[in-house]
Design a protein around this motif. Structure first.
Motif, PDB file in Angstrom:
ATOM      1  N   PRO A 277     -12.256  45.151  44.236  1.00 45.19           N
ATOM      2  CA  PRO A 277     -13.070  46.483  44.999  1.00 45.19           C
ATOM      3  C   PRO A 277     -14.612  46.185  44.555  1.00 45.19           C
ATOM      4  O   PRO A 277     -14.884  45.807  43.527  1.00 45.19           O
ATOM      5  CB  PRO A 277     -12.355  47.641  44.540  1.00 45.19           C
ATOM      6  N   HIS A 278     -15.350  46.855  45.506  1.00 46.57           N
ATOM      7  CA  HIS A 278     -16.857  46.991  45.287  1.00 46.57           C
ATOM      8  C   HIS A 278     -17.140  48.253  44.623  1.00 46.57           C
ATOM      9  O   HIS A 278     -16.632  49.060  45.206  1.00 46.57           O
ATOM     10  CB  HIS A 278     -17.821  46.652  46.418  1.00 46.57           C
TER      11      HIS A 278
ATOM     12  N   ILE B 241     -16.844  55.539  43.477  1.00 46.88           N
ATOM     13  CA  ILE B 241     -15.341  55.234  43.960  1.00 46.88           C
ATOM     14  C   ILE B 241     -15.347  53.675  44.280  1.00 46.88           C
ATOM     15  O   ILE B 241     -16.285  52.894  44.406  1.00 46.88           O
ATOM     16  CB  ILE B 241     -15.007  55.664  45.411  1.00 46.88           C
ATOM     17  N   GLU B 242     -14.027  53.172  44.243  1.00 49.97           N
ATOM     18  CA  GLU B 242     -13.903  51.880  44.562  1.00 49.97           C
ATOM     19  C   GLU B 242     -13.626  51.623  45.928  1.00 49.97           C
ATOM     20  O   GLU B 242     -12.949  52.345  46.453  1.00 49.97           O
ATOM     21  CB  GLU B 242     -12.410  51.389  43.791  1.00 49.97           C
ATOM     22  N   ARG B 243     -14.331  50.855  46.582  1.00 52.15           N
ATOM     23  CA  ARG B 243     -14.321  50.443  47.878  1.00 52.15           C
ATOM     24  C   ARG B 243     -13.694  49.142  48.184  1.00 52.15           C
ATOM     25  O   ARG B 243     -14.459  47.799  47.548  1.00 52.15           O
ATOM     26  CB  ARG B 243     -15.783  50.626  48.324  1.00 52.15           C
ATOM     27  N   TRP B 244     -12.766  49.015  48.793  1.00 48.02           N
ATOM     28  CA  TRP B 244     -12.178  47.940  49.282  1.00 48.02           C
ATOM     29  C   TRP B 244     -12.532  47.250  50.535  1.00 48.02           C
ATOM     30  O   TRP B 244     -12.283  48.001  51.555  1.00 48.02           O
ATOM     31  CB  TRP B 244     -10.368  47.814  49.110  1.00 48.02           C
ATOM     32  N   PHE B 245     -13.004  46.327  50.755  1.00 47.93           N
ATOM     33  CA  PHE B 245     -13.466  45.712  52.034  1.00 47.93           C
ATOM     34  C   PHE B 245     -12.748  44.449  52.438  1.00 47.93           C
ATOM     35  O   PHE B 245     -12.155  43.648  51.484  1.00 47.93           O
ATOM     36  CB  PHE B 245     -14.945  45.463  52.092  1.00 47.93           C
ATOM     37  N   ALA B 246     -12.679  44.375  53.967  1.00 51.91           N
ATOM     38  CA  ALA B 246     -12.034  43.150  54.379  1.00 51.91           C
ATOM     39  C   ALA B 246     -12.636  41.963  53.545  1.00 51.91           C
ATOM     40  O   ALA B 246     -13.726  41.840  53.537  1.00 51.91           O
ATOM     41  CB  ALA B 246     -11.957  43.167  56.023  1.00 51.91           C
TER      42      ALA B 246
ATOM     43  N   ALA C 120     -20.192  58.114  53.628  1.00 52.43           N
ATOM     44  CA  ALA C 120     -20.017  59.331  53.244  1.00 52.43           C
ATOM     45  C   ALA C 120     -20.872  60.203  54.263  1.00 52.43           C
ATOM     46  O   ALA C 120     -20.687  61.314  54.435  1.00 52.43           O
ATOM     47  CB  ALA C 120     -20.811  59.582  51.947  1.00 52.43           C
ATOM     48  N   ASP C 121     -21.933  59.561  55.072  1.00 52.01           N
ATOM     49  CA  ASP C 121     -22.508  60.246  55.984  1.00 52.01           C
ATOM     50  C   ASP C 121     -21.717  60.195  57.526  1.00 52.01           C
ATOM     51  O   ASP C 121     -22.399  60.583  58.490  1.00 52.01           O
ATOM     52  CB  ASP C 121     -23.873  59.497  56.329  1.00 52.01           C
ATOM     53  N   ARG C 122     -20.565  59.729  57.336  1.00 47.67           N
ATOM     54  CA  ARG C 122     -19.597  59.652  58.699  1.00 47.67           C
ATOM     55  C   ARG C 122     -20.229  58.384  59.701  1.00 47.67           C
ATOM     56  O   ARG C 122     -19.881  58.511  60.825  1.00 47.67           O
ATOM     57  CB  ARG C 122     -19.474  60.837  58.959  1.00 47.67           C
TER      58      ARG C 122
END
Length: 242
Positions: A86-87, A100-105, A58-60
């Protein structure tokens, strides 16, 4: 599940008493070897290369790369890799990137059959000894690379001093290259400092009682501008299922 060794028992007593403990590489690596072969450590460390950027910042920020794996660990010592999922952290625990759901490799296939499996089993034996009533744990494994650029630091914990919303956390240093700082600090819920340390050698490790204490890591800075600068860690979180 095997009984923790004397050295590990000492660390676990400190974890139970203070909410955190440090295992230097000289202590940890023999403990891991008791769980199985570490012959794949070079390949395991190499798996931190070419990881994709974390695109959920979120901080880009573009200073964090990561992969993710999910496991179920049982009191009998068995560990099962689960399908990718997701994490998720609530904003109560991660006000910067939560909610939010965060999908990582995903982590590489069969990675848990080598060094990672040894770390998982050691963590299970330790955390299980502190919670003997626990029959099953939900485990998330995170590979992090935090990169520092010339004039731009990398933030290992961009959310600041925090909790992860789990029972226990294990942080294992894989490699530091061309960086300074990266100091881990431990805090009481009221903000009081409970100690600090720096993971410097591959295999340096800390255990954290996430239900009792907060933790954070200071920004890392490149020592030699223009050269690659990064901090690689494995983070395991254990959350009791039943």
């Amino acid at each position: 599940m095997s009984k923790p060794s004397t050295e590990f028992e000492t660390c676990l007593r400190q974890l139970a008493q203070d909410g955190h403990c440090l295992l230097p590489a000289a202590t940890l690596l023999p403990l891991l070897q008791a769980q199985g072969s570490l012959a794949d450590w070079p390949a395991f460390a190499q798996s931190w290369e070419a990881m994709p950027l974390d695109t959920y910042m979120a901080d880009r920020g573009r200073y964090r790369r990561r992969r993710h794996g999910v496991f179920r660990a049982q009191a009998d010592g068995s560990i099962q890799r689960l399908p990718a999922q997701p994490h998720y952290q609530s904003v109560d625990y991660n006000p910067l990137n939560g909610g939010i759901e965060r999908w990582f490799a995903p982590m590489g296939e069969n990675l848990e059959q080598g060094t990672l499996g040894c770390v998982l089993r050691l963590a299970l034996s330790g955390f299980g000894s502190l919670r003997p009533a626990a029959r099953s744990w939900f485990v998330e494994a995170h590979q992090f690379r935090i990169e520092a650029q010339a004039g731009t630091p990398g933030l290992p914990t961009p959310e600041g001093v925090h909790r992860d919303g789990v029972d226990y956390v294990l942080v294992l240093l894989i490699r530091r290259h061309n960086i300074e700082s990266g100091v881990t600090s431990i805090h009481a819920p009221d903000g009081r400092s409970l100690g600090s340390f720096t993971l410097r050698e591959p295999g340096d490790c800390c255990l954290i009682d996430d239900a009792r204490v907060f933790h954070g890591v200071t920004a890392v800075h490149a020592q030699q501008p223009g050269e690659p600068a990064f901090r690689d860690v494995l983070v395991l979180t254990f959350k009791r299922e039943r």
